[in-house]
Design a protein around this motif. Structure first.
Motif, PDB file in Angstrom:
ATOM      1  N   TYR A 143     -18.899   3.517   1.914  1.00  0.00           N
ATOM      2  CA  TYR A 143     -18.247   2.794   0.819  1.00  0.00           C
ATOM      3  C   TYR A 143     -17.371   3.723  -0.016  1.00  0.00           C
ATOM      4  O   TYR A 143     -17.615   4.927  -0.098  1.00  0.00           O
ATOM      5  CB  TYR A 143     -19.290   2.132  -0.082  1.00  0.00           C
ATOM      6  CG  TYR A 143     -20.103   1.070   0.626  1.00  0.00           C
ATOM      7  CD1 TYR A 143     -19.627  -0.233   0.740  1.00  0.00           C
ATOM      8  CD2 TYR A 143     -21.345   1.378   1.186  1.00  0.00           C
ATOM      9  CE1 TYR A 143     -20.366  -1.202   1.390  1.00  0.00           C
ATOM     10  CE2 TYR A 143     -22.081   0.414   1.848  1.00  0.00           C
ATOM     11  CZ  TYR A 143     -21.596  -0.879   1.948  1.00  0.00           C
ATOM     12  OH  TYR A 143     -22.315  -1.831   2.611  1.00  0.00           O
ATOM     13  N   ASP A 144     -16.343   3.130  -0.639  1.00  0.00           N
ATOM     14  CA  ASP A 144     -15.492   3.825  -1.596  1.00  0.00           C
ATOM     15  C   ASP A 144     -15.721   3.229  -2.977  1.00  0.00           C
ATOM     16  O   ASP A 144     -15.859   2.012  -3.120  1.00  0.00           O
ATOM     17  CB  ASP A 144     -14.007   3.676  -1.237  1.00  0.00           C
ATOM     18  CG  ASP A 144     -13.634   4.441   0.024  1.00  0.00           C
ATOM     19  OD1 ASP A 144     -14.432   5.288   0.451  1.00  0.00           O
ATOM     20  OD2 ASP A 144     -12.551   4.173   0.574  1.00  0.00           O
ATOM     21  N   ILE A 145     -15.764   4.088  -3.999  1.00  0.00           N
ATOM     22  CA  ILE A 145     -15.913   3.642  -5.380  1.00  0.00           C
ATOM     23  C   ILE A 145     -14.649   4.055  -6.128  1.00  0.00           C
ATOM     24  O   ILE A 145     -14.346   5.246  -6.241  1.00  0.00           O
ATOM     25  CB  ILE A 145     -17.161   4.263  -6.047  1.00  0.00           C
ATOM     26  CG1 ILE A 145     -18.420   3.883  -5.274  1.00  0.00           C
ATOM     27  CG2 ILE A 145     -17.283   3.808  -7.483  1.00  0.00           C
ATOM     28  CD1 ILE A 145     -18.875   4.920  -4.276  1.00  0.00           C
ATOM     29  N   VAL A 151     -23.853   7.431  -8.239  1.00  0.00           N
ATOM     30  CA  VAL A 151     -23.751   7.025  -6.838  1.00  0.00           C
ATOM     31  C   VAL A 151     -24.893   7.647  -6.054  1.00  0.00           C
ATOM     32  O   VAL A 151     -25.141   8.855  -6.157  1.00  0.00           O
ATOM     33  CB  VAL A 151     -22.405   7.463  -6.214  1.00  0.00           C
ATOM     34  CG1 VAL A 151     -22.343   7.051  -4.740  1.00  0.00           C
ATOM     35  CG2 VAL A 151     -21.234   6.872  -6.976  1.00  0.00           C
ATOM     36  N   THR A 187     -24.643   2.073  -6.281  1.00  0.00           N
ATOM     37  CA  THR A 187     -23.761   2.554  -7.345  1.00  0.00           C
ATOM     38  C   THR A 187     -24.147   1.837  -8.631  1.00  0.00           C
ATOM     39  O   THR A 187     -24.209   0.603  -8.661  1.00  0.00           O
ATOM     40  CB  THR A 187     -22.284   2.290  -7.021  1.00  0.00           C
ATOM     41  OG1 THR A 187     -21.903   3.058  -5.881  1.00  0.00           O
ATOM     42  CG2 THR A 187     -21.398   2.684  -8.198  1.00  0.00           C
ATOM     43  N   VAL A 245     -16.229  -1.307  -5.890  1.00  0.00           N
ATOM     44  CA  VAL A 245     -16.935  -0.742  -4.745  1.00  0.00           C
ATOM     45  C   VAL A 245     -16.546  -1.545  -3.505  1.00  0.00           C
ATOM     46  O   VAL A 245     -16.690  -2.773  -3.485  1.00  0.00           O
ATOM     47  CB  VAL A 245     -18.465  -0.794  -4.937  1.00  0.00           C
ATOM     48  CG1 VAL A 245     -19.170  -0.157  -3.753  1.00  0.00           C
ATOM     49  CG2 VAL A 245     -18.858  -0.089  -6.235  1.00  0.00           C
ATOM     50  N   SER A 246     -16.047  -0.865  -2.471  1.00  0.00           N
ATOM     51  CA  SER A 246     -15.595  -1.583  -1.277  1.00  0.00           C
ATOM     52  C   SER A 246     -16.056  -0.873  -0.014  1.00  0.00           C
ATOM     53  O   SER A 246     -16.188   0.355   0.027  1.00  0.00           O
ATOM     54  CB  SER A 246     -14.068  -1.701  -1.269  1.00  0.00           C
ATOM     55  OG  SER A 246     -13.457  -0.425  -1.247  1.00  0.00           O
ATOM     56  N   HIS A 280     -16.368  -6.240  -0.961  1.00  0.00           N
ATOM     57  CA  HIS A 280     -16.239  -5.388  -2.148  1.00  0.00           C
ATOM     58  C   HIS A 280     -16.721  -6.146  -3.378  1.00  0.00           C
ATOM     59  O   HIS A 280     -16.737  -7.377  -3.413  1.00  0.00           O
ATOM     60  CB  HIS A 280     -14.791  -4.906  -2.324  1.00  0.00           C
ATOM     61  CG  HIS A 280     -13.898  -5.899  -2.986  1.00  0.00           C
ATOM     62  ND1 HIS A 280     -13.567  -5.839  -4.318  1.00  0.00           N
ATOM     63  CD2 HIS A 280     -13.285  -6.999  -2.498  1.00  0.00           C
ATOM     64  CE1 HIS A 280     -12.772  -6.836  -4.620  1.00  0.00           C
ATOM     65  NE2 HIS A 280     -12.587  -7.559  -3.543  1.00  0.00           N
ATOM     66  N   LEU A 312     -22.875  -6.010   0.211  1.00  0.00           N
ATOM     67  CA  LEU A 312     -23.072  -5.520  -1.145  1.00  0.00           C
ATOM     68  C   LEU A 312     -23.704  -6.599  -2.012  1.00  0.00           C
ATOM     69  O   LEU A 312     -23.298  -7.761  -1.979  1.00  0.00           O
ATOM     70  CB  LEU A 312     -21.741  -5.077  -1.742  1.00  0.00           C
ATOM     71  CG  LEU A 312     -21.100  -3.853  -1.075  1.00  0.00           C
ATOM     72  CD1 LEU A 312     -19.704  -3.612  -1.630  1.00  0.00           C
ATOM     73  CD2 LEU A 312     -21.976  -2.611  -1.265  1.00  0.00           C
TER      74      LEU A 312
END
Length: 313
Positions: free
Chosen positions: A167-169, A178, A190, A199-200, A208, A224
Motif C-alpha cells: 500500500y501507498d499512504i 504505519v 495505518t 491509503v491505496s 483505497h 481495506l
C-alpha cells in the motif's frame, strides 16, 4: 560543528557523549541538518575513491563494493547505535532526488530521523526505511518495511508518500502511524492522529480509503477496512514503551518475536487463553517481559541461543 569530529563520527569512533552532541546539533535547525548531510556526502565521495595499499586492513566503510556501512546514533529515550546503509545514485537532473539512504533498525531498538524537509520519523524495531537525501520537485517519496510514526511537514505542492510492500499512504502534512512488516504480509495498518491521508493499494488503485483524524485502516481479506482509533497508548512505542490492551498471549508472542528477532514456540496450550494488559519498556528485553507475565500466568520458558528460540512450557 567541528568537521574533524564529524569525520570521526562517520568512522564510528566517537564516544556516546560525542554522538549525542552531534545528533543534538544536527536536529537543532534545518541549516545544521543540511550541513551534516553535505559533509556526509563529501565523506562518501572520499570513500568511493578510496584506494588502499596492498596488505593493509580493509576499513569498515569500504568492505562492500555497492554501499558503505557506518554507525549512526539515534536519540529517543537513549542513544542507540544502528547500522545505516548508504549509496549514491546518479543525478541526471536537478529536479530529481540527489541520492538515497537506507536505515536498518536492530532488534529491540528504535530510531528518530529528521528528513531534509523537516519531517520527523520514528522507526520501530526491525524496521527498514529508505529516503532521499534531497526530495524531488514534485513529491516526497519514502519506503518503509516495518513500523514508522510520521510528523510530516506540510507542503501542498509536494505530497509526502510512504510506500510499503502492498500500500501507498499519501499526505500533504499530518501525523500518522504505519504498521507494515513484510514478515507479516497479512497485517497492515495505518492510523491517523491528525490531518488527512489517502491509503491505496499498489495493485488496485480502486482499493483505497481516505482517513480523517482519529481513524485507522487495516487490511481484511485483501481489502481495506476503516474504523475509529481506540487507545492512543498503542503509539507510545516511539517513546520506548510496548503498551498492551487485552492482547491475546499468542498475538503478543508474535509481536515479541518480531520486535526482538527471535523465534517463539508455544508448547503449553493453557497460556493461549490468557490476554495481556500492561506496559513494557522495550529496552528491558524479552526475558524481563516474560518474567513479568509469569507473575500473573503460570508457565516456564527456556532460551536456546544456538537456534535463537524461546520455548514456552
Amino acid at each position: 560543528m567541528n568537521k574533524e569530529l564529524l569525520h570521526t563520527y562517520f568512522r564510528g569512533e566517537t564516544t556516546p557523549d560525542e554522538e549525542k552532541q552531534i545528533m543534538d546539533w544536527a536536529e537543532a535547525s534545518p541549516d545544521n541538518y543540511r550541513e551534516y548531510l553535505n559533509e556526509r556526502k563529501v565523506w562518501n565521495a572520499l570513500l568511493v575513491n578510496y584506494s588502499r595499499p596492498v596488505g593493509t586492513d580493509v576499513p569498515t566503510e569500504v568492505k562492500s563494493h555497492t554501499f558503505n556501512l557506518w554507525k549512526i546514533a539515534s536519540i529517543a529515550a537513549s542513544v542507540a547505535l544502528l547500522i545505516t546503509l548508504t549509496w549514491t545514485l546518479s543525478n541526471t537532473a536537478s529536479k530529481e532526488p540527489e541520492g538515497m539512504q537506507a536505515v536498518l533498525v536492530p532488534a529491540g531498538q528504535r530510531v528518530q530521523l529528521v528528513l531534509e524537509d523537516g519531517t520527523k520519523v520514528w522507526l520501530n524495531s526491525n524496521s527498514s526505511f529508505t529516503y532521499p537525501t534531497s526530495f524531488g520537485s514534485k513529491s516526497r517519496e519514502v519506503e518503509l518495511n516495518g513500523e514508522g510514526f510520521f510528523e510530516v511537514t506540510k507542503n501542498t505542492e509536494k505530497p509526502f508518500i510512504v510506500k510499503t510492500e502492498k500500500y501507498d499512504i499519501k499526505v500533504l502534512g499530518t501525523t500518522f502511524n504505519v504498521y507494515a512488516y513484510s514478515q507479516e504480509p497479512n497485517t497492515f495498518e495505518t492510523s491517523l492522529l491528525c490531518g488527512s491521508v489517502d491509503v491505496s493499494s499498489r495493485e488496485n488503485k480502486e482499493n483505497h480509503i481516505i482517513l480523517k483524524t482519529k481513524e485507522k485502516v487495516s487490511e481484511v481479506n485483501d481489502l481495506l477496512h476503516k474504523e475509529a482509533i481506540g487507545h492512543l497508548d498503542r503509539f507510545r512505542w516511539k517513546n520506548g514503551l510496548i503498551c498492551l490492551d487485552d492482547v491475546p498471549f499468542e498475538k503478543l508472542m508474535e509481536k515479541f518475536s518480531l520486535y526482538y528477532d527471535i523465534r517463539i514456540k508455544i508448547e503449553n496450550p493453557k497460556v493461549l487463553d490468557y490476554r495481556c494488559t500492561g506496559k513494557f519498556r522495550q529496552s528491558d528485553g524479552i526475558e524481563y517481559a516474560l518474567k513479568v507475565i509469569q507473575k500473573d500466568l503460570k508457565f516456564n520458558f527456556t532460551r536456546d541461543d544456538e537456534t535463537n528460540t524461546i520455548t514456552i512450557k
